[in-house]
Design a protein around this motif. Structure first.
Motif, PDB file in Angstrom:
ATOM      1  N   VAL A  88       2.872  18.732 -11.527  1.00  0.00           N
ATOM      2  CA  VAL A  88       1.593  18.461 -12.189  1.00  0.00           C
ATOM      3  C   VAL A  88       1.412  16.973 -12.475  1.00  0.00           C
ATOM      4  O   VAL A  88       0.306  16.441 -12.385  1.00  0.00           O
ATOM      5  N   HIS A  89       2.489  16.285 -12.834  1.00  0.00           N
ATOM      6  CA  HIS A  89       2.422  14.840 -13.036  1.00  0.00           C
ATOM      7  C   HIS A  89       3.302  14.115 -12.017  1.00  0.00           C
ATOM      8  O   HIS A  89       3.949  13.112 -12.339  1.00  0.00           O
ATOM      9  N   ASP A  90       3.285  14.631 -10.796  1.00  0.00           N
ATOM     10  CA  ASP A  90       3.943  13.946  -9.685  1.00  0.00           C
ATOM     11  C   ASP A  90       2.975  12.862  -9.212  1.00  0.00           C
ATOM     12  O   ASP A  90       2.133  13.103  -8.342  1.00  0.00           O
ATOM     13  N   THR A  91       3.082  11.691  -9.799  1.00  0.00           N
ATOM     14  CA  THR A  91       2.121  10.626  -9.525  1.00  0.00           C
ATOM     15  C   THR A  91       2.105  10.259  -8.050  1.00  0.00           C
ATOM     16  O   THR A  91       1.035  10.029  -7.470  1.00  0.00           O
ATOM     17  N   GLY A  92       3.267  10.219  -7.431  1.00  0.00           N
ATOM     18  CA  GLY A  92       3.328   9.897  -6.013  1.00  0.00           C
ATOM     19  C   GLY A  92       2.539  10.876  -5.168  1.00  0.00           C
ATOM     20  O   GLY A  92       1.847  10.483  -4.217  1.00  0.00           O
ATOM     21  N   LYS A  93       2.615  12.161  -5.517  1.00  0.00           N
ATOM     22  CA  LYS A  93       1.873  13.177  -4.774  1.00  0.00           C
ATOM     23  C   LYS A  93       0.365  12.941  -4.907  1.00  0.00           C
ATOM     24  O   LYS A  93      -0.379  13.030  -3.923  1.00  0.00           O
ATOM     25  N   HIS A  94      -0.087  12.629  -6.118  1.00  0.00           N
ATOM     26  CA  HIS A  94      -1.521  12.421  -6.329  1.00  0.00           C
ATOM     27  C   HIS A  94      -2.014  11.161  -5.605  1.00  0.00           C
ATOM     28  O   HIS A  94      -3.139  11.134  -5.093  1.00  0.00           O
ATOM     29  N   LEU A  95      -1.164  10.156  -5.529  1.00  0.00           N
ATOM     30  CA  LEU A  95      -1.545   8.954  -4.788  1.00  0.00           C
ATOM     31  C   LEU A  95      -1.608   9.235  -3.282  1.00  0.00           C
ATOM     32  O   LEU A  95      -2.501   8.752  -2.586  1.00  0.00           O
ATOM     33  N   ARG A  96      -0.677  10.043  -2.807  1.00  0.00           N
ATOM     34  CA  ARG A  96      -0.706  10.422  -1.384  1.00  0.00           C
ATOM     35  C   ARG A  96      -1.940  11.276  -1.082  1.00  0.00           C
ATOM     36  O   ARG A  96      -2.543  11.147  -0.005  1.00  0.00           O
ATOM     37  N   ASN A  97      -2.326  12.130  -2.027  1.00  0.00           N
ATOM     38  CA  ASN A  97      -3.538  12.933  -1.842  1.00  0.00           C
ATOM     39  C   ASN A  97      -4.772  12.040  -1.728  1.00  0.00           C
ATOM     40  O   ASN A  97      -5.691  12.326  -0.950  1.00  0.00           O
ATOM     41  N   LEU A  98      -4.787  10.955  -2.481  1.00  0.00           N
ATOM     42  CA  LEU A  98      -5.899  10.011  -2.390  1.00  0.00           C
ATOM     43  C   LEU A  98      -5.902   9.332  -1.019  1.00  0.00           C
ATOM     44  O   LEU A  98      -6.964   9.185  -0.389  1.00  0.00           O
ATOM     45  N   GLU A  99      -4.733   8.932  -0.553  1.00  0.00           N
ATOM     46  CA  GLU A  99      -4.645   8.315   0.783  1.00  0.00           C
ATOM     47  C   GLU A  99      -5.109   9.294   1.864  1.00  0.00           C
ATOM     48  O   GLU A  99      -5.820   8.906   2.805  1.00  0.00           O
ATOM     49  N   THR A 100      -4.735  10.569   1.707  1.00  0.00           N
ATOM     50  CA  THR A 100      -5.155  11.587   2.668  1.00  0.00           C
ATOM     51  C   THR A 100      -6.668  11.764   2.656  1.00  0.00           C
ATOM     52  O   THR A 100      -7.307  11.888   3.716  1.00  0.00           O
ATOM     53  N   ALA A 101      -7.263  11.768   1.452  1.00  0.00           N
ATOM     54  CA  ALA A 101      -8.715  11.906   1.346  1.00  0.00           C
ATOM     55  C   ALA A 101      -9.421  10.728   2.014  1.00  0.00           C
ATOM     56  O   ALA A 101     -10.452  10.896   2.677  1.00  0.00           O
ATOM     57  N   LEU A 102      -8.865   9.539   1.873  1.00  0.00           N
ATOM     58  CA  LEU A 102      -9.452   8.365   2.514  1.00  0.00           C
ATOM     59  C   LEU A 102      -9.462   8.510   4.034  1.00  0.00           C
ATOM     60  O   LEU A 102     -10.421   8.097   4.705  1.00  0.00           O
ATOM     61  N   GLU A 103      -8.411   9.100   4.563  1.00  0.00           N
ATOM     62  CA  GLU A 103      -8.334   9.282   6.016  1.00  0.00           C
ATOM     63  C   GLU A 103      -9.231  10.423   6.488  1.00  0.00           C
ATOM     64  O   GLU A 103      -9.892  10.321   7.529  1.00  0.00           O
ATOM     65  N   ALA A 104      -9.244  11.513   5.725  1.00  0.00           N
ATOM     66  CA  ALA A 104      -9.916  12.728   6.186  1.00  0.00           C
ATOM     67  C   ALA A 104     -11.424  12.727   5.956  1.00  0.00           C
ATOM     68  O   ALA A 104     -12.149  13.460   6.631  1.00  0.00           O
TER      69      ALA A 104
END
Length: 347
Positions: free
Chosen positions: A143-159
């Motif tokens: 839930v507070h895996d900050t790295g995961k949330h940052l990677r999700n943002l990078e994925t959204a930028l690509e997708a």
């Protein structure tokens, strides 16, 4: 009966409700909530639960609220339906009914007394759960895996390059990712039983006295390091402008008052390695939440939004993301002053 909402009649029948009025409550980010009022049946809170929450969380909610009530704390309680279940499913969607506690919620904290009240209430909540023996079904892994949330943002930028507002969102996302590169690490501490989402809108206040009455919205109960719980609380309580504006700030006066309120109730159980991590946890969670809002400004599939104030889910989440980023930057600019405050209070 006035019912301008999407509450099916079958739900009302399942709980033997014959209300005179049903009104939707605005302000929640995840679930849809309604007040159900009847001259004979009283007043309740009815919720349509977001699919992200499994039905098993209701056993957690029942165990915690029952324990709180037994210890003399005010708390909402789940009301079983006519079959004795703590929830029901209708067309694959979970619904539940809770007792309604009279009080008000606040969109932001604007004075030190309210911050101190919030801090003291959360500490009493944590103290009350120290002797609770319950294995949470809701583990909230990551839930507070900050790295995961940052990677999700990078994925959204690509997708989401074809998103109509991509050119507005992408520069904000890059700024958030740049700020995240310098996030402080938090020390390892033993998890405690926590609320999981102690933002200011999840606290009920008595309107005439300003006293903090109880916490609400228990979908996020679980085990978590205390600095993450307080980091999430303080990033909300110490932002006097609220979450729905980009012009936010981090108030050291509110930070001090909130910690004083918390410390007044928690000195006998809190550990030094926990309170020392509160401040870096605030900064970390501001950036983490900015990333989550920013990703949903492109994905538009997680947070609810307010159509009364914003033209789209994307627009609302962009403002939320900008606000959390600005709060982090405001805290960073005052960090040397802020880091002296916890030691003065908890020592």
């Amino acid at each position: 009966m006035k019912n301008d909402t999407a509450v099916p009649a079958d739900i009302l029948a399942e709980y033997h409700l014959r209300p005179d009025r049903i009104e939707m409550l605005h302000g929640g980010n995840i679930n849809a909530s309604y007040t159900v009022t009847g001259t004979d049946s009283g007043e309740y809170i009815l919720q349509r639960v977001h699919p992200m929450f499994a039905a098993a969380i209701h056993a957690d909610i029942d165990a915690v609220t029952k324990h709180l009530a037994a210890g003399g704390m005010l708390t909402p309680r789940l009301i079983p339906n006519r079959h004795g279940s703590l929830y029901m499913k209708h067309d694959g969607v979970i619904w539940r009914l809770l007792t309604r506690i009279p009080g008000i919620t606040l969109e932001q904290v604007t004075d030190t007394r309210t911050a101190a009240e919030a801090g003291a209430l959360l500490a009493r909540f944590h103290r009350a759960l120290l002797d609770l023996e319950h294995e949470f079904s809701n583990q909230r892994v990551g839930v507070h895996d900050t790295g995961k949330h940052l990677r999700n943002l990078e994925t959204a930028l690509e997708a989401q390059r074809e998103h109509a507002r991509y050119e507005d969102i992408a520069p904000l996302a890059e700024e958030i990712l740049a700020c995240a590169s310098g996030l402080p690490e938090l020390p390892p501490v033993t998890p405690r039983k926590v609320h999981g989402d102690p933002k200011i809108t999840n606290i009920l206040f008595e309107p005439s006295t300003g006293k903090a009455l109880c916490l609400i919205d228990f979908d996020t109960l679980g085990n978590m390091p205390l600095p993450l719980e307080l980091g999430d609380a303080l990033r909300s309580w110490c932002n006097p402008r609220g979450e729905d504006t980009a012009e936010t700030e981090f108030s050291l006066d509110l930070f001090r008052a909130a910690l004083e309120g918390y410390a007044g109730e928690a000195r006998d159980f809190i550990l030094e390695q926990e309170w020392r991590a509160f401040l870096p946890a605030v900064y970390r969670i501001c950036i983490e939440l900015a990333a989550r809002f920013c990703a949903d400004a492109l994905n538009e599939n997680y947070f609810t939004w307010d159509p009364r104030r914003f033209g789209s889910c994307s627009e609302h989440n962009e403002i939320r993301a900008r606000g959390q980023l600005r709060a982090a930057q405001s805290l960073q600019s005052q960090y040397q002053q802020a880091e002296k405050i916890p030691g003065r209070i908890f020592r």
